[in-house]
Motif scaffolding. Structure first.
Motif, PDB file in Angstrom:
ATOM      1  N   ILE A 189     -24.529   5.790  -1.992  1.00 32.75           N
ATOM      2  CA  ILE A 189     -25.268   4.543  -1.823  1.00 32.75           C
ATOM      3  C   ILE A 189     -24.332   3.334  -1.803  1.00 32.75           C
ATOM      4  CG2 ILE A 189     -27.557   5.291  -2.533  1.00 32.75           C
ATOM      5  CD1 ILE A 189     -27.013   4.260  -5.318  1.00 32.75           C
ATOM      6  N   HIS A 190     -23.150   3.494  -2.375  1.00 37.03           N
ATOM      7  CA  HIS A 190     -22.173   2.401  -2.316  1.00 37.03           C
ATOM      8  C   HIS A 190     -20.785   2.970  -2.548  1.00 37.03           C
ATOM      9  CE1 HIS A 190     -20.362  -1.552  -3.899  1.00 37.03           C
ATOM     10  NE2 HIS A 190     -20.547  -1.658  -2.602  1.00 37.03           N
ATOM     11  N   GLN A 191     -19.802   2.415  -1.852  1.00 39.54           N
ATOM     12  CA  GLN A 191     -18.420   2.820  -2.096  1.00 39.54           C
ATOM     13  C   GLN A 191     -17.539   1.590  -2.039  1.00 39.54           C
ATOM     14  OE1 GLN A 191     -17.029   5.493   1.048  1.00 39.54           O
ATOM     15  NE2 GLN A 191     -18.759   4.905   2.314  1.00 39.54           N
ATOM     16  N   GLN A 203     -29.125   0.953  -6.146  1.00 42.23           N
ATOM     17  CA  GLN A 203     -27.927   0.478  -6.822  1.00 42.23           C
ATOM     18  C   GLN A 203     -28.282  -0.532  -7.910  1.00 42.23           C
ATOM     19  OE1 GLN A 203     -24.970   1.397  -6.599  1.00 42.23           O
ATOM     20  NE2 GLN A 203     -23.548  -0.247  -7.038  1.00 42.23           N
ATOM     21  N   ILE A 237     -19.992   8.902   4.803  1.00 44.14           N
ATOM     22  CA  ILE A 237     -20.939   8.173   5.629  1.00 44.14           C
ATOM     23  C   ILE A 237     -22.229   7.977   4.837  1.00 44.14           C
ATOM     24  CG2 ILE A 237     -22.277   8.336   7.786  1.00 44.14           C
ATOM     25  CD1 ILE A 237     -19.379   8.108   8.422  1.00 44.14           C
ATOM     26  N   LEU A 238     -22.812   6.794   4.947  1.00 44.53           N
ATOM     27  CA  LEU A 238     -24.100   6.560   4.301  1.00 44.53           C
ATOM     28  C   LEU A 238     -25.171   7.410   4.981  1.00 44.53           C
ATOM     29  CD1 LEU A 238     -24.102   2.644   4.037  1.00 44.53           C
ATOM     30  CD2 LEU A 238     -23.308   4.288   2.338  1.00 44.53           C
ATOM     31  N   PHE A 239     -26.215   7.720   4.258  1.00 48.72           N
ATOM     32  CA  PHE A 239     -27.387   8.448   4.786  1.00 48.72           C
ATOM     33  C   PHE A 239     -27.033   9.867   5.223  1.00 48.72           C
ATOM     34  CE2 PHE A 239     -27.716   3.916   6.332  1.00 48.72           C
ATOM     35  CZ  PHE A 239     -28.299   3.473   5.172  1.00 48.72           C
ATOM     36  N   PRO A 296       0.830  -1.207   0.000  1.00 47.62           N
ATOM     37  CA  PRO A 296       0.000   0.000   0.000  1.00 47.62           C
ATOM     38  C   PRO A 296       0.868   1.261   0.000  1.00 47.62           C
ATOM     39  CG  PRO A 296      -0.061  -1.087   2.157  1.00 47.62           C
ATOM     40  CD  PRO A 296       0.655  -2.009   1.228  1.00 47.62           C
ATOM     41  N   GLY A 297       0.461   2.240  -0.783  1.00 45.47           N
ATOM     42  CA  GLY A 297       1.163   3.517  -0.799  1.00 45.47           C
ATOM     43  C   GLY A 297       2.456   3.506  -1.603  1.00 45.47           C
ATOM     44  N   PRO A 344     -24.217  -5.548   2.775  1.00 42.59           N
ATOM     45  CA  PRO A 344     -24.936  -6.461   1.874  1.00 42.59           C
ATOM     46  C   PRO A 344     -24.558  -6.284   0.411  1.00 42.59           C
ATOM     47  CG  PRO A 344     -26.468  -5.343   3.376  1.00 42.59           C
ATOM     48  CD  PRO A 344     -25.111  -4.756   3.621  1.00 42.59           C
ATOM     49  N   MET A 345     -24.372  -5.036  -0.016  1.00 40.15           N
ATOM     50  CA  MET A 345     -24.103  -4.820  -1.433  1.00 40.15           C
ATOM     51  C   MET A 345     -22.749  -5.353  -1.869  1.00 40.15           C
ATOM     52  SD  MET A 345     -25.532  -1.319  -2.867  1.00 40.15           S
ATOM     53  CE  MET A 345     -26.014  -0.394  -1.444  1.00 40.15           C
ATOM     54  N   ASP A 346     -21.843  -5.559  -0.901  1.00 36.20           N
ATOM     55  CA  ASP A 346     -20.556  -6.156  -1.233  1.00 36.20           C
ATOM     56  C   ASP A 346     -20.574  -7.660  -0.985  1.00 36.20           C
ATOM     57  OD1 ASP A 346     -19.094  -3.693  -1.846  1.00 36.20           O
ATOM     58  OD2 ASP A 346     -19.497  -3.220   0.246  1.00 36.20           O
ATOM     59  N   PHE A 396     -30.072   0.203   4.239  1.00 35.46           N
ATOM     60  CA  PHE A 396     -29.263  -0.588   3.299  1.00 35.46           C
ATOM     61  C   PHE A 396     -30.141  -1.124   2.170  1.00 35.46           C
ATOM     62  CE2 PHE A 396     -25.981  -2.102   6.731  1.00 35.46           C
ATOM     63  CZ  PHE A 396     -25.476  -0.821   6.787  1.00 35.46           C
ATOM     64  N   ASN A 426     -30.802   1.570  -0.350  1.00 37.88           N
ATOM     65  CA  ASN A 426     -29.605   1.787  -1.162  1.00 37.88           C
ATOM     66  C   ASN A 426     -29.382   0.657  -2.159  1.00 37.88           C
ATOM     67  OD1 ASN A 426     -29.156   4.129   0.194  1.00 37.88           O
ATOM     68  ND2 ASN A 426     -27.328   3.456   1.276  1.00 37.88           N
ATOM     69  N   GLU A 427     -29.635  -0.561  -1.711  1.00 37.79           N
ATOM     70  CA  GLU A 427     -29.430  -1.684  -2.627  1.00 37.79           C
ATOM     71  C   GLU A 427     -30.419  -1.633  -3.790  1.00 37.79           C
ATOM     72  OE1 GLU A 427     -29.537  -5.640  -0.909  1.00 37.79           O
ATOM     73  OE2 GLU A 427     -28.336  -6.455  -2.555  1.00 37.79           O
ATOM     74  N   ASP A 446      -5.287   2.326  -2.998  1.00 35.94           N
ATOM     75  CA  ASP A 446      -5.286   2.862  -1.640  1.00 35.94           C
ATOM     76  C   ASP A 446      -5.505   4.373  -1.594  1.00 35.94           C
ATOM     77  OD1 ASP A 446      -2.642   1.301  -2.233  1.00 35.94           O
ATOM     78  OD2 ASP A 446      -2.037   3.295  -1.546  1.00 35.94           O
ATOM     79  N   THR A 465     -19.054   3.655  11.531  1.00 39.34           N
ATOM     80  CA  THR A 465     -19.712   3.929  10.249  1.00 39.34           C
ATOM     81  C   THR A 465     -21.105   3.313  10.338  1.00 39.34           C
ATOM     82  OG1 THR A 465     -18.904   1.830   9.396  1.00 39.34           O
ATOM     83  CG2 THR A 465     -17.540   3.766   8.974  1.00 39.34           C
ATOM     84  N   MET A 466     -21.954   3.592   9.355  1.00 37.91           N
ATOM     85  CA  MET A 466     -23.290   2.999   9.380  1.00 37.91           C
ATOM     86  C   MET A 466     -23.190   1.472   9.309  1.00 37.91           C
ATOM     87  SD  MET A 466     -25.453   5.472   9.720  1.00 37.91           S
ATOM     88  CE  MET A 466     -25.398   7.267   9.617  1.00 37.91           C
ATOM     89  N   GLU A 467     -22.233   0.978   8.524  1.00 33.77           N
ATOM     90  CA  GLU A 467     -22.054  -0.467   8.403  1.00 33.77           C
ATOM     91  C   GLU A 467     -21.576  -1.060   9.726  1.00 33.77           C
ATOM     92  OE1 GLU A 467     -20.875   1.833   6.388  1.00 33.77           O
ATOM     93  OE2 GLU A 467     -21.006   1.253   4.275  1.00 33.77           O
TER      94      GLU A 467
END
Ligand SMILES: [Zn+2]
Lengths: 197, 233
Positions: free
Chosen positions: B12-14, B94, B48-50, A17-18, A112-114, B87, B90-91, B19, A145-147
């Protein structure tokens, strides 16, 4: 540009990395010109680490032993379990020098999306440990984070069914921080989680 | 979208690209779903989401470069199961929303749903509203007073199938050519109750089945992963 082997080395160093093309070139030439012994040691260390380092059977952090030194230690408090997202987070909490319990590493957070659901995070293994071991408190230290919050909630709901106390690490204004530079979301959270002094 | 506009949008997604770069999908009113790359550093604030952001951007192609972002307001503070609902929204965006397509009404429905979730009010009616606006945005608008593709009014004592292409079709007429794969029946009385603006448990249940069926038809085979989170084990 120099020779196929040197070019190959430069390209290989860029997995770090980097490390961009310029620094990779500098590293390669440094090893070849000034520190061959160091280079060979690096190569051997990489090979044996990649071949032998696996995941701890209990906490899923990186180790070449079946159990990492923290899980194996008799001095650590086995009634206190800290859940983190990554092995790097174990290192961070260890460096704080204040935690004497053990860990569980999720290797990610619900996203979920990942394609990262409860199964991918080893939550079955975590629940199995909560059932089998005398764990009294679970400290969920996923990222704010939200996740990370969703992950914490998902774990908390299931751990509470097993009568385990679940706590969440506090987040808010960093020590040495100045309010005017802190983003609104963090400040709102810090205010909502204020405590009496 | 003109190049000088700041785009208000939600991430909605990242996903990481390298890096120092991330690929973002953002949801905006002006341009619907916008995908592009953003440069990140250890110092740049996490996305951040939302949370609404203002994005500056470049690029004539569909794939944009986001040159900067700043938060426009604090995030909707979703907690617990409301996060799963977030989520899910967002899904859906997406998976189903086409890129670069003005979505003012859908954007308003999204923000309304987030506000309701953050206030811990019962989310169901607003999730359904969001789904119906999304379906309409995709070109599927269903009548809750007439049969699908047909001016015949629905009958309170009638029984209907739901066809995700057409809407409600009576069970009594010949349904040979469109067998009811879902095995679901809907009562005319419930459908009409929704049309009158009622939101009884029966109406909400009907709406949930209808939306799920209609959305499943748009999604194809790949199921929504966020639904897993709601599962009880
Ligand atoms: Zn371990």
């Amino acid at each position: 540009m120099l020779s196929p082997l040197i070019d190959q080395l430069i390209a290989a160093l860029r997995v770090l990395p980097g490390v961009g093309p310029k620094s990779a070139q500098r590293m390669a030439l440094h090893l070849l010109e000034r520190n061959r012994a160091g280079g060979e040691h690096l190569a051997k260390s990489l090979l044996s680490a990649c071949a032998q380092v696996k995941r701890c059977d209990l906490c899923r952090t990186l180790t070449e032993q079946p159990r990492c030194y923290i899980c194996a230690s008799e001095k650590r408090d086995g009634t206190l379990l800290c859940v983190v997202e990554n092995p790097m987070d174990v290192v961070a909490v260890e460096q704080s020098g204040t935690f004497r319990g053990k860990y569980f590493v999720l290797l990610g957070r619900l996203s979920p999306m990942d394609g990262i659901g409860p199964g991918e995070l080893g939550l079955d293994l975590l629940m199995e440990r909560l059932r089998a071991e005398p764990i009294g408190e679970l400290i969920v230290a996923t990222n704010p984070t939200m996740e990370g919050e969703a992950t914490a909630f998902y774990i908390a709901e299931r751990a509470k069914q097993l009568n385990v106390t679940v706590s969440r690490i506090a987040h808010g204004v960093p020590i040495g921080g100045e309010l005017e530079f802190i983003d609104g979301g963090t400040l709102a959270h810090a205010l909502a989680c204020r405590r009496e002094i | 979208m003109s190049r000088t506009d700041l785009l208000k949008g939600y991430v909605i997604h990242q996903r990481p690209m390298s890096d120092s770069r991330k690929i973002l999908d953002i949801f905006t009113a002006q341009a619907g779903r916008v995908t592009g790359v953003v440069r990140i550093s250890k110092k740049s604030p996490a996305l951040i989401l939302f949370q609404p952001y203002l994005f500056s951007w470049l690029g004539k192609q569909e794939f944009k470069t986001f040159t900067g972002y700043e938060s426009e307001a604090i995030p909707f503070a979703l907690k617990a199961e409301q996060l799963y609902c977030g989520f899910y929204l967002n899904e859906l965006l997406q998976r189903l929303l086409p890129a670069l397509d003005e979505s003012t009404e859908l954007f308003a429905a999204y923000e309304m749903a987030l506000a309701i979730l953050a206030n811990q009010q019962p989310p169901e009616p607003h999730l359904r509203r969001f789904e119906l606006v999304l379906l309409r945005h995709l070109g599927y608008e269903y009548s809750f007073i007439h049969e699908g593709f047909n001016p015949t009014p629905l009958q309170a004592n009638g029984l209907y199938h739901f066809n995700p292409q057409q809407g409600f079709v009576p069970i009594t007429t010949q349904s040979f050519d469109s067998p009811n794969k879902s095995g679901l029946e809907y009562s005319g009385a419930d459908i009409l109750a929704y049309h009158r603006g009622e939101s009884s448990p029966a109406v909400l249940h009907l709406l949930k089945r209808v939306c799920r069926h209609a959305i499943a038809a748009r999604l194809g085979r790949e199921p929504l992963r966020s639904r897993e989170l709601f599962r009880r084990d």
